[in-house]
Scaffold this motif. Structure first.
Motif, PDB file in Angstrom:
ATOM      1  N   VAL A  31     -20.098 -21.646   1.898  1.00  0.00           N
ATOM      2  CA  VAL A  31     -18.965 -22.052   1.073  1.00  0.00           C
ATOM      3  C   VAL A  31     -17.820 -21.085   1.350  1.00  0.00           C
ATOM      4  O   VAL A  31     -17.937 -19.892   1.113  1.00  0.00           O
ATOM      5  N   HIS A  32     -16.725 -21.613   1.891  1.00  0.00           N
ATOM      6  CA  HIS A  32     -15.558 -20.789   2.211  1.00  0.00           C
ATOM      7  C   HIS A  32     -14.534 -20.813   1.087  1.00  0.00           C
ATOM      8  O   HIS A  32     -13.657 -19.957   1.038  1.00  0.00           O
ATOM      9  N   GLY A  33     -14.606 -21.783   0.221  1.00  0.00           N
ATOM     10  CA  GLY A  33     -13.672 -21.872  -0.894  1.00  0.00           C
ATOM     11  C   GLY A  33     -14.071 -22.992  -1.818  1.00  0.00           C
ATOM     12  O   GLY A  33     -14.859 -23.865  -1.456  1.00  0.00           O
ATOM     13  N   LEU A  50     -15.374 -28.461  -2.531  1.00  0.00           N
ATOM     14  CA  LEU A  50     -15.920 -27.338  -1.769  1.00  0.00           C
ATOM     15  C   LEU A  50     -15.423 -27.390  -0.332  1.00  0.00           C
ATOM     16  O   LEU A  50     -15.412 -28.441   0.293  1.00  0.00           O
ATOM     17  N   ASP A  51     -15.025 -26.247   0.201  1.00  0.00           N
ATOM     18  CA  ASP A  51     -14.742 -26.092   1.623  1.00  0.00           C
ATOM     19  C   ASP A  51     -16.019 -25.530   2.216  1.00  0.00           C
ATOM     20  O   ASP A  51     -16.325 -24.354   2.061  1.00  0.00           O
ATOM     21  N   ILE A  52     -16.804 -26.396   2.866  1.00  0.00           N
ATOM     22  CA  ILE A  52     -18.109 -25.989   3.392  1.00  0.00           C
ATOM     23  C   ILE A  52     -18.148 -26.179   4.901  1.00  0.00           C
ATOM     24  O   ILE A  52     -17.474 -27.034   5.461  1.00  0.00           O
ATOM     25  N   ARG A  53     -18.961 -25.353   5.557  1.00  0.00           N
ATOM     26  CA  ARG A  53     -19.134 -25.444   7.002  1.00  0.00           C
ATOM     27  C   ARG A  53     -20.577 -25.156   7.367  1.00  0.00           C
ATOM     28  O   ARG A  53     -21.213 -24.305   6.746  1.00  0.00           O
ATOM     29  N   ARG A  54     -21.047 -25.850   8.361  1.00  0.00           N
ATOM     30  CA  ARG A  54     -22.375 -25.562   8.896  1.00  0.00           C
ATOM     31  C   ARG A  54     -22.302 -24.309   9.747  1.00  0.00           C
ATOM     32  O   ARG A  54     -21.264 -24.009  10.328  1.00  0.00           O
ATOM     33  N   PRO A  55     -23.392 -23.574   9.871  1.00  0.00           N
ATOM     34  CA  PRO A  55     -23.391 -22.368  10.718  1.00  0.00           C
ATOM     35  C   PRO A  55     -22.997 -22.710  12.155  1.00  0.00           C
ATOM     36  O   PRO A  55     -23.369 -23.751  12.671  1.00  0.00           O
ATOM     37  N   THR A  57     -20.005 -23.342  13.211  1.00  0.00           N
ATOM     38  CA  THR A  57     -18.813 -24.201  13.314  1.00  0.00           C
ATOM     39  C   THR A  57     -17.644 -23.497  12.683  1.00  0.00           C
ATOM     40  O   THR A  57     -17.785 -22.569  11.884  1.00  0.00           O
ATOM     41  N   CYS A  58     -16.474 -23.919  13.044  1.00  0.00           N
ATOM     42  CA  CYS A  58     -15.270 -23.438  12.395  1.00  0.00           C
ATOM     43  C   CYS A  58     -14.318 -24.602  12.322  1.00  0.00           C
ATOM     44  O   CYS A  58     -14.519 -25.624  12.952  1.00  0.00           O
ATOM     45  N   GLY A  59     -13.299 -24.482  11.549  1.00  0.00           N
ATOM     46  CA  GLY A  59     -12.355 -25.581  11.439  1.00  0.00           C
ATOM     47  C   GLY A  59     -11.802 -25.661  10.042  1.00  0.00           C
ATOM     48  O   GLY A  59     -11.935 -24.745   9.245  1.00  0.00           O
ATOM     49  N   GLY A  60     -11.199 -26.772   9.745  1.00  0.00           N
ATOM     50  CA  GLY A  60     -10.507 -26.956   8.474  1.00  0.00           C
ATOM     51  C   GLY A  60     -11.402 -27.448   7.370  1.00  0.00           C
ATOM     52  O   GLY A  60     -12.622 -27.487   7.495  1.00  0.00           O
ATOM     53  N   LEU A  61     -10.785 -27.829   6.311  1.00  0.00           N
ATOM     54  CA  LEU A  61     -11.478 -28.338   5.135  1.00  0.00           C
ATOM     55  C   LEU A  61     -12.272 -29.560   5.494  1.00  0.00           C
ATOM     56  O   LEU A  61     -11.773 -30.475   6.128  1.00  0.00           O
ATOM     57  N   LEU A  62     -13.531 -29.604   5.110  1.00  0.00           N
ATOM     58  CA  LEU A  62     -14.383 -30.745   5.416  1.00  0.00           C
ATOM     59  C   LEU A  62     -14.305 -31.692   4.279  1.00  0.00           C
ATOM     60  O   LEU A  62     -14.903 -31.937   3.446  1.00  0.00           O
TER      61      LEU A  62
END
Length: 62
Positions: A31-33, A50-55, A57-62
């Protein structure tokens, strides 16, 4: 992100809900935000975003 997909993360939808719960994998996300939006009226509940990302990966709001 086009047509609700995010190729870098492998997500096929930009909005998920309880109907998608069995397809979700929460154990590896970061959880990035987060944001709590107030309900639109006294009778509606707030929304949790939630701003979430899988390990890996990088990028913007999902």
């Amino acid at each position: 992100m086009s047509a609700g997909t995010h190729p870098e993360s492998g997500l096929t939808k930009s909005t998920w809900d309880d109907a998608d719960f069995n397809a979700m994998g929460w154990h590896d996300v970061t959880v990035h935000g987060l944001c709590v939006q107030p309900g639109g009226s006294e009778d509606s509940l707030p929304r949790l975003l939630l701003d979430i990302r899988r390990p890996g990966t990088c990028g913007g709001l999902l």
